[in-house]
Motif scaffolding. Structure first.
Motif, PDB file in Angstrom:
ATOM      1  N   ALA A 102     -15.665  10.299 -22.373  1.00  0.00           N
ATOM      2  CA  ALA A 102     -14.646  11.345 -22.433  1.00  0.00           C
ATOM      3  C   ALA A 102     -14.860  12.330 -21.298  1.00  0.00           C
ATOM      4  N   GLY A 103     -13.759  12.765 -20.694  1.00  0.00           N
ATOM      5  CA  GLY A 103     -13.753  13.851 -19.726  1.00  0.00           C
ATOM      6  C   GLY A 103     -12.891  14.965 -20.278  1.00  0.00           C
ATOM      7  N   LEU A 104     -13.492  16.094 -20.583  1.00  0.00           N
ATOM      8  CA  LEU A 104     -12.808  17.164 -21.302  1.00  0.00           C
ATOM      9  C   LEU A 104     -12.892  18.467 -20.525  1.00  0.00           C
ATOM     10  N   ASP A 105     -11.752  19.116 -20.342  1.00  0.00           N
ATOM     11  CA  ASP A 105     -11.703  20.402 -19.645  1.00  0.00           C
ATOM     12  C   ASP A 105     -11.272  21.531 -20.563  1.00  0.00           C
ATOM     13  N   VAL A 106     -10.907  21.203 -21.813  1.00  0.00           N
ATOM     14  CA  VAL A 106     -10.321  22.197 -22.710  1.00  0.00           C
ATOM     15  C   VAL A 106     -10.858  22.011 -24.119  1.00  0.00           C
ATOM     16  N   THR A 107     -10.887  23.116 -24.863  1.00  0.00           N
ATOM     17  CA  THR A 107     -11.267  23.094 -26.274  1.00  0.00           C
ATOM     18  C   THR A 107     -10.637  24.324 -26.928  1.00  0.00           C
ATOM     19  N   LEU A 108     -10.955  24.576 -28.180  1.00  0.00           N
ATOM     20  CA  LEU A 108     -10.505  25.777 -28.876  1.00  0.00           C
ATOM     21  C   LEU A 108     -11.551  26.147 -29.918  1.00  0.00           C
ATOM     22  N   PRO A 109     -12.051  27.394 -29.881  1.00  0.00           N
ATOM     23  CA  PRO A 109     -11.723  28.462 -28.926  1.00  0.00           C
ATOM     24  C   PRO A 109     -12.416  28.242 -27.589  1.00  0.00           C
ATOM     25  N   GLU A 110     -12.023  29.040 -26.622  1.00  0.00           N
ATOM     26  CA  GLU A 110     -12.649  29.016 -25.310  1.00  0.00           C
ATOM     27  C   GLU A 110     -13.185  30.409 -24.998  1.00  0.00           C
ATOM     28  N   PRO A 111     -14.496  30.556 -24.775  1.00  0.00           N
ATOM     29  CA  PRO A 111     -15.512  29.508 -24.755  1.00  0.00           C
ATOM     30  C   PRO A 111     -15.812  28.974 -26.154  1.00  0.00           C
ATOM     31  N   PRO A 112     -16.353  27.749 -26.240  1.00  0.00           N
ATOM     32  CA  PRO A 112     -16.661  27.167 -27.545  1.00  0.00           C
ATOM     33  C   PRO A 112     -17.923  27.768 -28.148  1.00  0.00           C
ATOM     34  N   ALA A 113     -18.015  27.689 -29.466  1.00  0.00           N
ATOM     35  CA  ALA A 113     -19.224  28.137 -30.144  1.00  0.00           C
ATOM     36  C   ALA A 113     -20.394  27.235 -29.757  1.00  0.00           C
ATOM     37  N   PRO A 114     -21.612  27.778 -29.649  1.00  0.00           N
ATOM     38  CA  PRO A 114     -22.760  26.969 -29.232  1.00  0.00           C
ATOM     39  C   PRO A 114     -23.031  25.769 -30.134  1.00  0.00           C
ATOM     40  N   ASP A 115     -22.671  25.862 -31.414  1.00  0.00           N
ATOM     41  CA  ASP A 115     -22.940  24.762 -32.346  1.00  0.00           C
ATOM     42  C   ASP A 115     -21.694  23.914 -32.623  1.00  0.00           C
ATOM     43  N   SER A 116     -20.693  23.998 -31.763  1.00  0.00           N
ATOM     44  CA  SER A 116     -19.429  23.293 -31.989  1.00  0.00           C
ATOM     45  C   SER A 116     -19.544  21.819 -31.623  1.00  0.00           C
ATOM     46  N   ALA A 117     -18.575  21.039 -32.112  1.00  0.00           N
ATOM     47  CA  ALA A 117     -18.506  19.622 -31.735  1.00  0.00           C
ATOM     48  C   ALA A 117     -18.347  19.481 -30.229  1.00  0.00           C
ATOM     49  N   PHE A 118     -17.600  20.383 -29.602  1.00  0.00           N
ATOM     50  CA  PHE A 118     -17.405  20.321 -28.157  1.00  0.00           C
ATOM     51  C   PHE A 118     -18.732  20.419 -27.423  1.00  0.00           C
ATOM     52  N   MET A 119     -19.604  21.327 -27.853  1.00  0.00           N
ATOM     53  CA  MET A 119     -20.886  21.474 -27.172  1.00  0.00           C
ATOM     54  C   MET A 119     -21.804  20.290 -27.455  1.00  0.00           C
ATOM     55  N   ARG A 120     -21.670  19.681 -28.618  1.00  0.00           N
ATOM     56  CA  ARG A 120     -22.430  18.442 -28.848  1.00  0.00           C
ATOM     57  C   ARG A 120     -21.925  17.344 -27.917  1.00  0.00           C
ATOM     58  N   LEU A 121     -20.602  17.283 -27.724  1.00  0.00           N
ATOM     59  CA  LEU A 121     -20.047  16.322 -26.783  1.00  0.00           C
ATOM     60  C   LEU A 121     -20.554  16.594 -25.362  1.00  0.00           C
ATOM     61  N   ALA A 122     -20.688  17.865 -25.014  1.00  0.00           N
ATOM     62  CA  ALA A 122     -21.111  18.226 -23.663  1.00  0.00           C
ATOM     63  C   ALA A 122     -22.502  17.708 -23.334  1.00  0.00           C
ATOM     64  N   ARG A 123     -23.309  17.508 -24.352  1.00  0.00           N
ATOM     65  CA  ARG A 123     -24.679  17.047 -24.124  1.00  0.00           C
ATOM     66  C   ARG A 123     -24.806  15.531 -24.116  1.00  0.00           C
ATOM     67  N   ARG A 124     -23.708  14.816 -24.340  1.00  0.00           N
ATOM     68  CA  ARG A 124     -23.757  13.361 -24.373  1.00  0.00           C
ATOM     69  C   ARG A 124     -23.722  12.791 -22.949  1.00  0.00           C
ATOM     70  N   PRO A 125     -24.457  11.696 -22.703  1.00  0.00           N
ATOM     71  CA  PRO A 125     -24.427  11.096 -21.359  1.00  0.00           C
ATOM     72  C   PRO A 125     -23.113  10.414 -21.018  1.00  0.00           C
ATOM     73  N   ASP A 126     -22.293  10.093 -22.036  1.00  0.00           N
ATOM     74  CA  ASP A 126     -21.019   9.416 -21.786  1.00  0.00           C
ATOM     75  C   ASP A 126     -19.844  10.384 -21.727  1.00  0.00           C
ATOM     76  N   THR A 127     -20.140  11.666 -21.619  1.00  0.00           N
ATOM     77  CA  THR A 127     -19.090  12.688 -21.630  1.00  0.00           C
ATOM     78  C   THR A 127     -19.340  13.695 -20.512  1.00  0.00           C
ATOM     79  N   ILE A 128     -18.263  14.100 -19.854  1.00  0.00           N
ATOM     80  CA  ILE A 128     -18.317  15.192 -18.880  1.00  0.00           C
ATOM     81  C   ILE A 128     -17.387  16.283 -19.366  1.00  0.00           C
ATOM     82  N   VAL A 129     -17.891  17.506 -19.452  1.00  0.00           N
ATOM     83  CA  VAL A 129     -17.043  18.631 -19.834  1.00  0.00           C
ATOM     84  C   VAL A 129     -17.058  19.670 -18.718  1.00  0.00           C
TER      85      VAL A 129
END
Length: 323
Positions: A257-284
């Motif tokens: 996944a390549g993601l440039d957007v989420t809600l809210p912005e900035p995302p919460a540190p414990d959000s699914a978006f931030m977990r995605l950001a730490r994955r090797p198969d994802t670029i945020v």
């Protein structure tokens, strides 16, 4: 001559080196780098023209602002504005159009190429000394896949979708525009929704956030993706159920996944978006697909043009009238 009062509530959303020229009519310009929800009414109480990018203006606040006659949104998306309330209250809303036809598609392809070719993984390996460990001129720890010959499904057939399609064809990709979810018979431009899900190697989103598109991609859609596609979202975060995307990546239903957007912005540190950001198969990235210097400067020029058109009695880009 009448002096008009203008307030830009979140000017820090534009880069510091962007030049915002002064409107040609008598005015008082008030600049605020950022505005909290509880500061909106006070800052706009005697203002005729509000400039906002992402500050939310809902019915309750708008009802208090008796002087407000124009909201100039320094972006294309207007989901931060209660446009129905604006119509009821006689407030004109205008937005920026056509400024991001290069910057967003280029960002989409930066994400696509980085993920398909595992650029970040190889960069990290080189930094960690893996090249020396390999003992030869190259190593093949991560798969590399060409864009040429791959199938791109585009969700959203507006200017950005069309610009992405043009670049995809130049790369030799097969391009399909997805029919609207649950809608058939839209004409030859469109491929049925389910077919696009099943056939795409990459899916990219370029549609607005509406009640109908919220959660557009969730587990039922991921389970229908037969080719384990990449998912690219530079539109609006809530178009995708991020928790479901996380599970889909874990289960191998999608390959990255390549993601440039989420809600809210900035995302919460414990959000699914931030977990995605730490994955090797994802670029945020932090909602910057729109933000090339050239695009921001074009936005700034158009913003002042729209304010001047309103002041001259000829408003342009009026939301709800000529979209």
């Amino acid at each position: 001559m009448l002096t008009r009062t203008i307030a830009f509530l979140d000017s820090a959303t534009l880069a510091a080196d962007i030049k915002l020229r002064s409107p040609s009519f008598p005015h008082e310009w008030r600049n605020f780098a950022a505005t909290a929800p509880n500061e909106v009414i006070e800052r706009l109480r005697d203002v005729e023209i509000a400039v906002v990018n992402k500050v939310r203006l809902g019915r309750d606040a708008l009802s208090e602002l008796k002087s407000l006659r124009l909201i100039a949104v320094a972006a294309t998306g207007t989901d931060c504005i209660d446009t129905e309330a604006c119509r009821d209250l006689g407030i004109t809303v205008v937005n920026i159009r056509g400024y991001a036809g290069v910057t967003v598609p280029e960002h989409v392809f930066a994400l696509m190429l980085s993920l398909r070719r595992n650029i970040i993984a190889y960069r990290d390996d080189v930094r960690a000394g893996r090249w020396q460990d390999a003992g030869q001129f190259c190593f093949h720890d991560h798969p590399i896949r060409d864009l040429s010959g791959a199938t791109l499904g585009i969700i959203g057939e507006g200017t950005l979708g069309q610009e992405v399609a043009a670049r995809a064809r130049a790369f030799g990709m097969n391009v399909f525009f997805a029919a609207h979810k649950g809608v058939d018979g839209l004409g030859p431009l469109y491929t049925p929704w389910g077919e696009v899900l099943a056939r795409s190697d990459v899916l990219t989103l370029h549609c607005p956030l509406t009640p109908a598109t919220r959660g557009l991609l969730a587990m039922p859609e991921f389970e229908a993706m037969e080719r384990r596609p990449l998912i690219v979202n530079t539109a609006r975060g809530p178009l995708i159920d991020e928790s479901d995307l996380e599970e889909a990546l874990e289960r191998g239903l999608v390959s990255g996944a390549g993601l440039d957007v989420t809600l809210p912005e900035p995302p919460a540190p414990d959000s699914a978006f931030m977990r995605l950001a730490r994955r090797p198969d994802t670029i945020v990235t932090p909602h910057v697909a729109w933000a090339s210097h050239q695009a921001q400067q074009a936005l700034a020029e158009q913003l002042v043009d729209l304010i001047e058109a309103y002041a001259a009695g000829r408003p342009r880009n009026v939301v709800g009238e000529d979209c």
